[in-house]
Design an enzyme around this catalytic site. Sequence first.
Site, PDB file in Angstrom:
ATOM      1  N   ASN A   9       1.214  -0.136   2.673  1.00 53.23           N
ATOM      2  CA  ASN A   9       0.168  -0.010   3.680  1.00 53.23           C
ATOM      3  C   ASN A   9      -0.122  -1.404   4.221  1.00 53.23           C
ATOM      4  O   ASN A   9      -0.727  -2.219   3.525  1.00 53.23           O
ATOM      5  CB  ASN A   9      -1.081   0.608   3.018  1.00 53.23           C
ATOM      6  CG  ASN A   9      -2.284   0.636   3.950  1.00 53.23           C
ATOM      7  OD1 ASN A   9      -2.162   0.366   5.149  1.00 53.23           O
ATOM      8  ND2 ASN A   9      -3.442   0.954   3.390  1.00 53.23           N
ATOM      9  N   LYS A  11      -2.055  -2.223   6.605  1.00 51.35           N
ATOM     10  CA  LYS A  11      -3.434  -2.332   7.115  1.00 51.35           C
ATOM     11  C   LYS A  11      -3.431  -3.020   8.486  1.00 51.35           C
ATOM     12  O   LYS A  11      -2.496  -2.837   9.248  1.00 51.35           O
ATOM     13  CB  LYS A  11      -4.313  -3.035   6.086  1.00 51.35           C
ATOM     14  CG  LYS A  11      -4.212  -2.365   4.709  1.00 51.35           C
ATOM     15  CD  LYS A  11      -5.240  -2.827   3.734  1.00 51.35           C
ATOM     16  CE  LYS A  11      -5.014  -2.101   2.399  1.00 51.35           C
ATOM     17  NZ  LYS A  11      -6.016  -2.418   1.405  1.00 51.35           N
ATOM     18  N   HIS A  97      -7.882   6.984   3.538  1.00 50.36           N
ATOM     19  CA  HIS A  97      -7.814   5.722   2.802  1.00 50.36           C
ATOM     20  C   HIS A  97      -9.237   5.202   2.564  1.00 50.36           C
ATOM     21  O   HIS A  97     -10.130   5.411   3.390  1.00 50.36           O
ATOM     22  CB  HIS A  97      -7.000   4.692   3.597  1.00 50.36           C
ATOM     23  CG  HIS A  97      -6.801   3.427   2.819  1.00 50.36           C
ATOM     24  ND1 HIS A  97      -7.724   2.412   2.826  1.00 50.36           N
ATOM     25  CD2 HIS A  97      -5.813   3.057   1.971  1.00 50.36           C
ATOM     26  CE1 HIS A  97      -7.288   1.450   2.021  1.00 50.36           C
ATOM     27  NE2 HIS A  97      -6.138   1.820   1.484  1.00 50.36           N
ATOM     28  N   GLU A  99     -10.664   2.451   2.931  1.00 52.16           N
ATOM     29  CA  GLU A  99     -11.307   1.664   3.998  1.00 52.16           C
ATOM     30  C   GLU A  99     -11.797   2.552   5.137  1.00 52.16           C
ATOM     31  O   GLU A  99     -12.787   2.245   5.794  1.00 52.16           O
ATOM     32  CB  GLU A  99     -10.331   0.580   4.486  1.00 52.16           C
ATOM     33  CG  GLU A  99     -10.228  -0.534   3.447  1.00 52.16           C
ATOM     34  CD  GLU A  99      -8.824  -1.065   3.217  1.00 52.16           C
ATOM     35  OE1 GLU A  99      -7.989  -0.969   4.123  1.00 52.16           O
ATOM     36  OE2 GLU A  99      -8.576  -1.577   2.104  1.00 52.16           O
ATOM     37  N   GLU A 169      -6.588   5.740  -5.610  1.00 53.50           N
ATOM     38  CA  GLU A 169      -6.835   4.309  -5.444  1.00 53.50           C
ATOM     39  C   GLU A 169      -8.293   4.015  -5.784  1.00 53.50           C
ATOM     40  O   GLU A 169      -9.180   4.223  -4.945  1.00 53.50           O
ATOM     41  CB  GLU A 169      -6.564   3.884  -4.003  1.00 53.50           C
ATOM     42  CG  GLU A 169      -5.147   4.125  -3.547  1.00 53.50           C
ATOM     43  CD  GLU A 169      -4.806   3.272  -2.330  1.00 53.50           C
ATOM     44  OE1 GLU A 169      -3.915   2.446  -2.440  1.00 53.50           O
ATOM     45  OE2 GLU A 169      -5.456   3.431  -1.290  1.00 53.50           O
ATOM     46  N   GLY A 175      -7.330  -4.589  -3.262  1.00 52.64           N
ATOM     47  CA  GLY A 175      -7.438  -5.934  -2.686  1.00 52.64           C
ATOM     48  C   GLY A 175      -8.227  -6.912  -3.536  1.00 52.64           C
ATOM     49  O   GLY A 175      -8.568  -7.998  -3.073  1.00 52.64           O
ATOM     50  N   SER A 215      -4.133  -3.131  -6.070  1.00 51.69           N
ATOM     51  CA  SER A 215      -3.589  -4.378  -6.628  1.00 51.69           C
ATOM     52  C   SER A 215      -2.285  -4.184  -7.396  1.00 51.69           C
ATOM     53  O   SER A 215      -2.086  -4.789  -8.441  1.00 51.69           O
ATOM     54  CB  SER A 215      -4.656  -5.075  -7.481  1.00 51.69           C
ATOM     55  OG  SER A 215      -5.774  -5.428  -6.683  1.00 51.69           O
ATOM     56  N   GLY A 236      -0.767  -2.347  -0.984  1.00 49.92           N
ATOM     57  CA  GLY A 236      -1.357  -3.002   0.183  1.00 49.92           C
ATOM     58  C   GLY A 236      -0.848  -4.432   0.293  1.00 49.92           C
ATOM     59  O   GLY A 236       0.252  -4.677   0.795  1.00 49.92           O
ATOM     60  N   GLY A 237      -1.620  -5.379  -0.221  1.00 47.91           N
ATOM     61  CA  GLY A 237      -1.306  -6.813  -0.093  1.00 47.91           C
ATOM     62  C   GLY A 237       0.146  -7.163  -0.403  1.00 47.91           C
ATOM     63  O   GLY A 237       0.789  -7.893   0.367  1.00 47.91           O
TER      64      GLY A 237
END
Length: 253
Positions: A9, A11, A97, A99, A169, A175, A215, A236-237
């Site tokens: 993802n 983002k 998601h 967010e 998640e 994150g 993470s 993600g990251g």
Amino acid sequence: MRKPFVAGNWKMNTDSETCVSLAKSIASGSREVAGEGVKVAVCPPFVYLQAVARVLSASSIAVGAQDLYTESKGAFTGEISALMIKDIGCSYVLCGHSERRHVIGESDELINKKVTTAINGGLLPIFCVGEMLEEREASRTSEVVSGQIKNGLASLSAEKISAVTVAYEPVWAIGTGLTATPQQAQEVHALIRELLAEMYGGQPAEEIPILYGGSVKPENAAELMAERDINGLLVGGASLKADDFVAIIKAVA
Ligand code: PGA
């Protein structure tokens, strides 16, 4: 046998050049395993979907959007339909998601409509759930996640559920560098599997992939995947660094 699934993802990251270079590096780095031992997808921002889909068309990596709107066309300024996402070569779409739930304010009811719209539009939704830190600390994890699953999948038939991938998640792990331990994740994955079995029967529930996200890094991918009910990872990251994402794909394959 269900293949493990790794989805990235991106983002609201990358630009017109870096989206292409990132996609190319992921495709070349994972060429030997993507599509073979592991299913892989990336979810870039809307405006770069087409460029990334073009780069990845010769690879086994699928492309997904990060959101969609619940109507197919018309006067909905700024929104993007399932048909448009499908039209440019995407197969997946993230729904609910954290967010979008907690920053944008999406409700279970809206997320339910998005999951249904995605399936009816021929897309495969990756439906995300997860508790916030204060909910975990108040021992409300099961209640929160159960509510999100029941409400988010409400009225979805047993036939349609086979299009769904669920992603657990925990919000406190997204994150933050704080990963759920494999045991903490497995506990919630098992609860989700049990709920799905109540809703759709044991066999369909066994077949629904449940991804863990929060993470995920090359260092913890394999230990998370060793748990019985963890069938893949939503990253993600670490999906923004080709080397890390490829290392995660290889750890899972
Ligand atoms: P993270 O994000 O890997 O950066 O924690 C995961 C996600 O939000 O899907």
